[in-house]
Design an enzyme around this catalytic site. Structure first.
Site, PDB file in Angstrom:
ATOM      1  N   GLY A  93       0.788  -1.227   0.000  1.00  0.00           N
ATOM      2  CA  GLY A  93       0.000   0.000   0.000  1.00  0.00           C
ATOM      3  C   GLY A  93       0.818   1.274   0.000  1.00  0.00           C
ATOM      4  O   GLY A  93       0.282   2.344   0.285  1.00  0.00           O
ATOM      5  N   HIS A  98       8.639   8.058  -0.993  1.00  0.00           N
ATOM      6  CA  HIS A  98       9.655   8.724  -0.155  1.00  0.00           C
ATOM      7  C   HIS A  98       9.444   8.111   1.223  1.00  0.00           C
ATOM      8  O   HIS A  98       8.335   8.194   1.774  1.00  0.00           O
ATOM      9  CB  HIS A  98       9.415  10.237  -0.159  1.00  0.00           C
ATOM     10  CG  HIS A  98      10.378  11.045   0.679  1.00  0.00           C
ATOM     11  ND1 HIS A  98      11.084  12.132   0.186  1.00  0.00           N
ATOM     12  CD2 HIS A  98      10.713  10.946   1.995  1.00  0.00           C
ATOM     13  CE1 HIS A  98      11.830  12.645   1.159  1.00  0.00           C
ATOM     14  NE2 HIS A  98      11.610  11.956   2.275  1.00  0.00           N
ATOM     15  N   HIS A 100       8.632   6.944   4.682  1.00  0.00           N
ATOM     16  CA  HIS A 100       7.880   7.610   5.753  1.00  0.00           C
ATOM     17  C   HIS A 100       7.401   6.567   6.740  1.00  0.00           C
ATOM     18  O   HIS A 100       7.063   5.446   6.363  1.00  0.00           O
ATOM     19  CB  HIS A 100       6.708   8.426   5.203  1.00  0.00           C
ATOM     20  CG  HIS A 100       5.803   7.670   4.282  1.00  0.00           C
ATOM     21  ND1 HIS A 100       6.120   7.449   2.958  1.00  0.00           N
ATOM     22  CD2 HIS A 100       4.607   7.069   4.483  1.00  0.00           C
ATOM     23  CE1 HIS A 100       5.142   6.758   2.384  1.00  0.00           C
ATOM     24  NE2 HIS A 100       4.213   6.503   3.297  1.00  0.00           N
TER      25      HIS A 100
HETATM   26  P1  5GP Z   1       1.576   5.251   2.163  1.00  0.00           P
HETATM   27  O1  5GP Z   1       0.270   4.824   1.563  1.00  0.00           O
HETATM   28  O2  5GP Z   1       2.604   5.557   1.091  1.00  0.00           O
HETATM   29  O3  5GP Z   1       2.091   4.349   3.237  1.00  0.00           O
HETATM   30  O4  5GP Z   1       1.278   6.604   2.927  1.00  0.00           O
HETATM   31  C1  5GP Z   1       1.235   7.847   2.307  1.00  0.00           C
HETATM   32  C2  5GP Z   1       0.496   8.755   3.240  1.00  0.00           C
HETATM   33  O5  5GP Z   1       0.767  10.091   2.870  1.00  0.00           O
HETATM   34  C3  5GP Z   1      -1.017   8.571   3.214  1.00  0.00           C
HETATM   35  O6  5GP Z   1      -1.481   8.232   4.510  1.00  0.00           O
HETATM   36  C4  5GP Z   1      -1.530   9.931   2.729  1.00  0.00           C
HETATM   37  O7  5GP Z   1      -2.717  10.311   3.389  1.00  0.00           O
HETATM   38  C5  5GP Z   1      -0.382  10.852   3.044  1.00  0.00           C
HETATM   39  N1  5GP Z   1      -0.238  11.973   2.138  1.00  0.00           N
HETATM   40  C6  5GP Z   1      -0.225  11.922   0.774  1.00  0.00           C
HETATM   41  N2  5GP Z   1      -0.021  13.156   0.259  1.00  0.00           N
HETATM   42  C7  5GP Z   1       0.121  13.988   1.333  1.00  0.00           C
HETATM   43  C8  5GP Z   1       0.359  15.389   1.445  1.00  0.00           C
HETATM   44  O8  5GP Z   1       0.482  16.124   0.461  1.00  0.00           O
HETATM   45  N3  5GP Z   1       0.423  15.910   2.697  1.00  0.00           N
HETATM   46  C9  5GP Z   1       0.296  15.123   3.809  1.00  0.00           C
HETATM   47  N4  5GP Z   1       0.363  15.739   4.995  1.00  0.00           N
HETATM   48  N5  5GP Z   1       0.073  13.803   3.734  1.00  0.00           N
HETATM   49  C10 5GP Z   1      -0.011  13.241   2.515  1.00  0.00           C
HETATM   50 ZN    ZN Z   2      11.319  12.646  -1.810  1.00  0.00          ZN
END
Ligand code: 5GP
Ligand code: ZN
Length: 114
Positions: A93, A98, A100
């Site tokens: 998911g 990047h 995180h």
């Molecule tokens: P992943 O799905 O990659 O583990 O998590 C990405 C997270 O980044 C998601 O929970 C999404 O809500 C968050 N996210 C995506 N774009 C942005 C943004 O522009 N600002 C912030 N604060 N969160 C973001």
């Molecule tokens: Zn980056």
């Protein structure tokens, strides 16, 4: 900094966000789509695609991420517990390439995750 990477832009303060923690290599800010009362994203300032791209030069960075989590857990009064998650790859998911760490807390969290 990777071109068109939203988290690089947030870390560089080119895109506004509510940065709640900062060290020389790490920033943290609230997730735009929170899944818990506390849902923060803890990220390295430098672009690393995911945890699989960590190198031996990143030891201090990983320590700084641990420090950030510890301090944020205190700041947000998560003494009852919290979860730290990093999704790696599409099947897990990962939507932002990047590295995180999701810091989730403020409610009881179920296990296993979906
Ligand atoms: P992943 O799905 O990659 O583990 O998590 C990405 C997270 O980044 C998601 O929970 C999404 O809500 C968050 N996210 C995506 N774009 C942005 C943004 O522009 N600002 C912030 N604060 N969160 C973001
Ligand atoms: Zn980056």
């Amino acid at each position: 900094m990777a071109p068109d990477c939203i988290f690089c832009k947030i870390a560089a303060k080119e895109v506004a966000s509510d940065i709640v923690y900062e060290s020389d290599q790490v920033v943290a800010f609230p997730d735009i789509n929170p899944q818990a009362p506390v849902h923060l994203l803890v990220i390295p300032k430098k672009h690393i695609a995911n945890i699989g791209e960590i190198g031996s030069e990143d030891q201090d960075l990983l320590y700084q991420i641990g420090e950030a989590v510890k301090k944020l857990a205190e700041q947000y009064q998560l003494e009852d517990g919290y979860r730290l998650v990093t999704n790696c790859g599409t099947a897990a998911g990962q939507t932002v390439n990047h590295l995180h760490f999701h810091l989730l807390g403020g409610r009881n969290l179920t296990w296993p995750p979906g």
